[in-house]
Structure formats: structure tokens, C-alpha cells
Design a protein around this motif. Structure first.
Motif, short mmCIF file in Angstrom:
data_model
loop_
_atom_site.label_atom_id
_atom_site.label_comp_id
_atom_site.label_asym_id
_atom_site.label_seq_id
_atom_site.Cartn_x
_atom_site.Cartn_y
_atom_site.Cartn_z
N THR A 71 0.83 -1.20 0.00
CA THR A 71 0.00 0.00 0.00
C THR A 71 0.86 1.25 0.00
N GLU A 72 1.90 1.28 0.83
CA GLU A 72 2.80 2.43 0.89
C GLU A 72 3.56 2.61 -0.41
N ALA A 73 3.98 1.51 -1.02
CA ALA A 73 4.72 1.58 -2.29
C ALA A 73 3.83 2.13 -3.40
N MET A 74 2.54 1.81 -3.36
CA MET A 74 1.63 2.29 -4.39
C MET A 74 1.33 3.79 -4.27
N LEU A 75 1.81 4.43 -3.20
CA LEU A 75 1.70 5.89 -3.12
C LEU A 75 2.50 6.55 -4.23
N ILE A 76 3.47 5.83 -4.79
CA ILE A 76 4.23 6.35 -5.94
C ILE A 76 3.27 6.61 -7.10
N GLN A 77 2.46 5.61 -7.41
CA GLN A 77 1.47 5.78 -8.48
C GLN A 77 0.37 6.75 -8.07
N PHE A 78 0.02 6.75 -6.80
CA PHE A 78 -1.02 7.66 -6.32
C PHE A 78 -0.61 9.11 -6.53
N CYS A 79 0.62 9.46 -6.14
CA CYS A 79 1.08 10.84 -6.30
C CYS A 79 1.28 11.20 -7.76
N PHE A 80 1.78 10.25 -8.54
CA PHE A 80 2.01 10.52 -9.96
C PHE A 80 0.69 10.77 -10.69
N PHE A 81 -0.27 9.88 -10.52
CA PHE A 81 -1.50 9.98 -11.30
C PHE A 81 -2.55 10.91 -10.67
N SER A 82 -2.38 11.25 -9.39
CA SER A 82 -3.29 12.24 -8.81
C SER A 82 -3.05 13.61 -9.43
N SER B 81 -11.56 16.89 -23.51
CA SER B 81 -10.24 16.30 -23.39
C SER B 81 -9.71 16.46 -21.97
N GLY B 82 -9.98 17.61 -21.37
CA GLY B 82 -9.58 17.83 -19.98
C GLY B 82 -10.27 16.86 -19.04
N TRP B 83 -11.56 16.62 -19.28
CA TRP B 83 -12.30 15.66 -18.46
C TRP B 83 -11.69 14.26 -18.56
N LEU B 84 -11.37 13.86 -19.77
CA LEU B 84 -10.81 12.52 -19.98
C LEU B 84 -9.44 12.38 -19.33
N CYS B 85 -8.62 13.42 -19.43
CA CYS B 85 -7.32 13.37 -18.77
C CYS B 85 -7.47 13.44 -17.25
N LEU B 86 -8.54 14.08 -16.80
CA LEU B 86 -8.86 14.09 -15.37
C LEU B 86 -9.06 12.66 -14.87
N ALA B 87 -9.67 11.84 -15.71
CA ALA B 87 -9.99 10.46 -15.34
C ALA B 87 -8.75 9.58 -15.23
N ILE B 88 -7.61 10.08 -15.69
CA ILE B 88 -6.37 9.31 -15.56
C ILE B 88 -5.99 9.14 -14.10
N VAL B 89 -6.70 9.86 -13.22
CA VAL B 89 -6.51 9.68 -11.78
C VAL B 89 -6.78 8.23 -11.37
N GLY B 90 -7.43 7.47 -12.26
CA GLY B 90 -7.61 6.04 -11.99
C GLY B 90 -6.28 5.35 -11.75
N GLY B 91 -5.21 5.87 -12.39
CA GLY B 91 -3.88 5.33 -12.18
C GLY B 91 -3.35 5.57 -10.78
N ALA B 92 -3.97 6.52 -10.06
CA ALA B 92 -3.60 6.77 -8.67
C ALA B 92 -4.38 5.89 -7.71
N LEU B 93 -5.68 5.71 -7.98
CA LEU B 93 -6.57 5.06 -7.02
C LEU B 93 -6.64 3.54 -7.16
N VAL B 94 -6.70 3.05 -8.40
CA VAL B 94 -6.85 1.60 -8.59
C VAL B 94 -5.62 0.82 -8.09
N PRO B 95 -4.37 1.26 -8.39
CA PRO B 95 -3.22 0.54 -7.83
C PRO B 95 -3.20 0.56 -6.31
N LEU B 96 -3.62 1.70 -5.72
CA LEU B 96 -3.66 1.80 -4.26
C LEU B 96 -4.65 0.80 -3.69
N LEU B 97 -5.82 0.68 -4.34
CA LEU B 97 -6.82 -0.30 -3.91
C LEU B 97 -6.29 -1.72 -4.06
#
Length: 423
Positions: A58-69, A364-380
Motif C-alpha cells: 500500500t505504501e509503495a503504491m503511493l508512488i502511483q497515487f502521487c504521480f496519477f493524482s 479532453s480535460g475531463w478525460l485526462c482528469l480520469a487518468i486519476v484512476g492510475g492513482a486510485l486503482v493501484p492503491l486499492l
């Protein structure tokens, strides 16, 4: 009014249009390669910092969380930036900010604090976000709208070349030739060199783009703009559901890639050392590269929605196989997912913004906003892995692909609802 709405279209018809667009298209595809290389370095950085700082999954996945957030926070402002100042200035801003993020890795290594690495990743990702918001709709607009999916898949193939090379280069630089984490085990010294090299590359490309003449283009014709300007994006169900689709896809793709090194190190799967596992990640992203070159040709004749549905179902089957097996079967089946991931992002992106007219930049901004999935799904998935085991944790991306399959099967109907509202 923005530059892209007030300037006359650069292109003419026929061969002149192709000639006018060839150089800009080549220039933009270099950016796709670069941010692919940057993004996939996280997959190698995760096990490196996990060992250095003795982190849980979980702590390691904060890397992806911070990047994709960063995508969630920066995407909408980036959309307004592109709308106001144009694609070229958006690209320049993204390159400069990303280079600053890379330079921040140096003090992070010196101070040896995990939170500083996370901060550097956030700034780096903010720059990449601006590049994404600028480049994706620009490439889609450089030519016939009917072949936008094909063009984006070609550009994304170069992105996949970066993601294929990234783990190989990153694995060598971060783990050393011997591939052992015992080299500089107590520090993160090996992280400095690759990110300083990236900073230099980003700044060099920024200088090149500053002197490069790019065509100013209209996003869509006037009739389309007039129809769309009186509507809200919330009235476009194919976009709204596409936003969820991008969230699920990016989250699932990033989650799978993030766990591969540790997954292959599991004695029940392959029992590999980190450097050997890092090299195998190249096959995962390399499959995506091959698939995108194939997809660029196939999507000229096959409906994008059908391609998305077919690939999503294929991935669902591969995930079920890797979760229920061990050894080479589990290893090969999870790597094969990359091939079917290939066309997902550019195809979902292009069908989600289709017909939005003057609302395209905002969409396009909305769709790139959704890339936050790369922050949340790996954390989950990290939480599930810590509590139930790494193999069971692949249930998380499985659910994501089930939704994507549904979207592929229904997006045509959703798009028709939007066209009916436009009249």
C-alpha cells in the motif's frame, strides 16, 4: 476567444493537407514516446523504493497515487491553458514543468526522504498531464476525423515504444548490472542518474519545440461549434461514460504493471529476482506497442467500439487465467494482457470526444482528469494484496475491464443520444 477558435485552419485539402500535417504529427509523436518512457519508470521505481524504505504494498503504491493524482488536479487547468494559449504553448509548459520534476529527484536522494520522492513525482506528472491534454486532441485533429482513432493509435504505438524501452533501461540503471537490490541498498543513489538524464532531454526538446512552427488548427467546423456551444458535457453520455472508461482502463493498466516485478518474484509464479522481473515488464509494454501498430491498421476498417469490447473480454479471460494458475501459465497470461491493452486508451479517448464540437478541449480535460484512476486503482489493489495476497489482488483490475467491455458494447447508442440532443 482562444487561438484555436479564431485562427483560420492551416490545412488545405488532399495532398497539401497531408504535407502540412506530416511534420507536426512526427513532432508530436516524439512526445508520446517520451511520456511513455517516464511513466513506465514508476514500475521499476516502485520495487526499488519499496526495498530502500521497507514499504508495504500500500505504501509503495503511493508512488502511483502521487504521480496519477496530478492528472486529477492539473487536467482541467491544463485544458483551459490549451484553450487560451494554444497547443504549442501547452506543450512547452508541460516540457518545462516535467523537467523541473525530474530535477527534484536530486535533492530527494540527498535528503533521503520518501515524501520528497513523492513530491518530485507529482511535479513531473503535472508536466506530463499538460503534454497529454495538449497532444491527444491535437493529433486527433491533424487530419480526417474519421481516421482519428487510427492516428492516435499510431502515436500511442510510439508511446508504447517508450514503455517497452523504459523498464529495460530503468532496470539496469536502478538495480545495476548485477540486478541486486544490495547495491546501494540503504540509499536511493541510483535514482539520480536516469531522472537527471530525463531532465536534460525534456529541456532540449522544449528548446526544439520553441523554434518549431506548428499549424494552428480549428478543432471542428463552425456548424458543429454552434450546435455544441449551447449544451453541457454532462448531456453527452458517451463522454461521461468514457470518462469512467478511461478511469478504469488507466487504473487497471497501471495497477497490473506496478505489481509485475513483485508478482514475478512470488515463488508460486516465477521466483525471479528484481532485475530479471524488470526486464519482463518490457514484454508487457512491448505487447502494447505491437498491438497499437496493428490497431492503427485494423481500426481503419473495424469499428472502434467493437475493438474495445473484444479486447476487454480477452483481457478478462487472461486475468482469470493468471489468477487461477501458477508458473509459466500465470506469467505468460498476465504479460499477454499488454497486447490487448494496446488500443484501449486512444480508442476510448477518440470515441468519447467524437462530435463534441467546440466542447472538445474541455472534454479532453475531463478525460485526462480520469487518468486519476492510475492513482486510485493501484492503491486499492495494494490494500487487497496486503490483506489477501498478490494473486487475488488482480480481482481489482478485473472489475475495471468488465466495465470497459460494457462501454464498448454500448458507446454507439450513447453517442446517438448526444447527436439527437444536438438535433
Amino acid at each position: 476567444m482562444s487561438e484555436i477558435n479564431t485562427q483560420q485552419s492551416f490545412a488545405t485539402s488532399g495532398n497539401n493537407e497531408n504535407n502540412n500535417y506530416r511534420l507536426p504529427l512526427i513532432a508530436m509523436t516524439t512526445l508520446f514516446f517520451l511520456w511513455g518512457f517516464i511513466t513506465v519508470l514508476n514500475d521499476v521505481l516502485i520495487p526499488r523504493l519499496k526495498g530502500v524504505f521497507d514499504l508495504s504494498y500500500t505504501e509503495a503504491m503511493l508512488i502511483q497515487f502521487c504521480f496519477f493524482s496530478a492528472y486529477f488536479i492539473v487536467s482541467l487547468p491544463a485544458g483551459y491553458l490549451v484553450k487560451r494559449f494554444g497547443y504549442k504553448n501547452g506543450v512547452l509548459s508541460g516540457l518545462i514543468i516535467a523537467s523541473l520534476g525530474c530535477l527534484m529527484f536530486y535533492p530527494a536522494v540527498v535528503v533521503h526522504e520518501y515524501w520528497l520522492f513523492l513530491s518530485a513525482l507529482f511535479v513531473l506528472a503535472a508536466g506530463v498531464t499538460i503534454l497529454q491534454v495538449s497532444a491527444n486532441p491535437y493529433v486527433a485533429a491533424l487530419g480526417d476525423p474519421k481516421t482519428a482513432s487510427s492516428r492516435l493509435n499510431l502515436a500511442q504505438a510510439l508511446n508504447s515504444l517508450g514503455t517497452t524501452v523504459g523498464p529495460i533501461v530503468g532496470g539496469f540503471l536502478l538495480f545495476g548490472a548485477a540486478g541486486s537490490l544490495t547495491v546501494d541498498a540503504a540509499t536511493a543513489d541510483s535514482v539520480k542518474i536516469p531522472y537527471l538524464m530525463l531532465a536534460a532531454a525534456l529541456l532540449t526538446i522544449a528548446i526544439v519545440f520553441a523554434f518549431l512552427k506548428l499549424p494552428v488548427i480549428k478543432e471542428h467546423n463552425e456548424a458543429s461549434e454552434c450546435k455544441a456551444q449551447n449544451h453541457s458535457l454532462l448531456e453527452a453520455p458517451h463522454l461521461v461514460m468514457g470518462v469512467v472508461g478511461i478511469f478504469c482502463y488507466v487504473g487497471a493498466e497501471v495497477a497490473i504493471g506496478s505489481f509485475l516485478v513483485n508478482y514475478f518474484a512470488d515463488p508460486n509464479i516465477a521466483g525471479l529476482e528484481e532485475h530479471a522481473a524488470a526486464k519482463l515488464i518490457g514484454y508487457y509494454w512491448g505487447g502494447a506497442m505491437v498491438g497499437r501498430f496493428i490497431g492503427s491498421a485494423v481500426l481503419k476498417t473495424v469499428a472502434p467500439s467493437k475493438a474495445v469490447a473484444f479486447n476487454a473480454v480477452s483481457i478478462i479471460l487472461l486475468l482469470l487465467l493468471t489468477m487461477s494458475s501458477s508458473g509459466n501459465i500465470a506469467l505468460i497470461s498476465v504479460l499477454a494482457i499488454g497486447l490487448f491493452n494496446s488500443i484501449m486508451f486512444p480508442t476510448i479517448f477518440s470515441i468519447a470526444i467524437e462530435g463534441l464540437g467546440s466542447l472538445t478541449s474541455k472534454g479532453s480535460g475531463w478525460l485526462c482528469l480520469a487518468i486519476v484512476g492510475g492513482a486510485l486503482v493501484p492503491l486499492l489493489q495494494g490494500v487487497v494484496a496486503d490483506n489477501f495476497g498478490i494473486q487475488i489482488s488482480f480481482l481489482v483490475p478485473l472489475v475495471c475491464y468488465i466495465y470497459i467491455a460494457w462501454y464498448g458494447l454500448n458507446v454507439v447508442k450513447l453517442s446517438q443520444l448526444w447527436q439527437q440532443k444536438l438535433g
